[in-house]
Design an enzyme around this catalytic site. Sequence first.
Site, PDB file in Angstrom:
ATOM      1  N   GLU A   1      -6.814 -30.799   7.924  1.00  0.00           N
ATOM      2  CA  GLU A   1      -5.746 -30.132   7.162  1.00  0.00           C
ATOM      3  C   GLU A   1      -4.878 -31.179   6.467  1.00  0.00           C
ATOM      4  OE1 GLU A   1      -4.680 -26.055   9.308  1.00  0.00           O
ATOM      5  OE2 GLU A   1      -3.425 -27.695  10.002  1.00  0.00           O
TER       6      GLU A   1
ATOM      7  N   HIS B   1      -1.746 -30.716  16.179  1.00  0.00           N
ATOM      8  CA  HIS B   1      -1.450 -30.058  14.899  1.00  0.00           C
ATOM      9  C   HIS B   1      -0.504 -30.939  14.089  1.00  0.00           C
ATOM     10  CE1 HIS B   1       0.014 -27.208  11.928  1.00  0.00           C
ATOM     11  NE2 HIS B   1      -1.107 -26.558  12.141  1.00  0.00           N
TER      12      HIS B   1
END
Length: 227
Positions: free
Chosen positions: A146, A98
């Site tokens: 992202e 992430h």
Amino acid sequence: MNSTKIGTPVIVLNVKSYAESMGRRGFELAKVCEDVATKQGVNIAICPQQVELAKIASAVNIPCFAQHVDALEPGSHTGFVTLESVREAGATGTLVNHSEHRLRIADIDFIVRRASALNLLTIVCTNNIAVSRAVAELKPYSIAVEPPELIGSGRAVSKVDPEIVSKTVEEVKAVYSDCVVLCGAGITNGEDVRAAINLGADGVLLASGVVKAKDQRAALLDLVTGL
Ligand code: G3P
């Protein structure tokens, strides 16, 4: 609930380490996700706070993912999280790399391979098209692109930067056609989700749009209209 795949299109809710998703509130939010998924007949997966993973995974019938695992085999390590431990906790899989918890490429490779051997799904986060294409070579279950600058901004990647979504889908599927491609950052409503799906994504990864919402159930109900 362990599982070998998740249904698509899917909304994956990463509750991060927000105060609004700790302890009892995290548990209630997971129950809301389960309820909305069941009643609306849609696919929702949740990434609870790490310390709540086992409790929530045993209490809901939607897929639960760890937010992070370390690239380690079980053994003499302190404060780390192994794939084996999240599998024991009942997780379906794990987020990997992430934006708020980056890993080295060799560690991503280790985690993707070992997860696959353990029947755990990996959702590997990436920051751009080139990194998405490179990660596709590792054949993770899923890639979630992202752009870091849009995370938590309320400005949806599917609207502000549609090309990163469509190009990532194209490039990833060209390398590994089975890969489930998600996009995330700033997704807050059903229109944002619909835009992502129309760009070819198999779903979205999001956090603040639900976790920080005044009415989390209403936010989720709005989001699923875009599926
Ligand atoms: O993991 C999802 C995340 O990084 C996107 O965050 O708050 O922009 O939905 P948010």
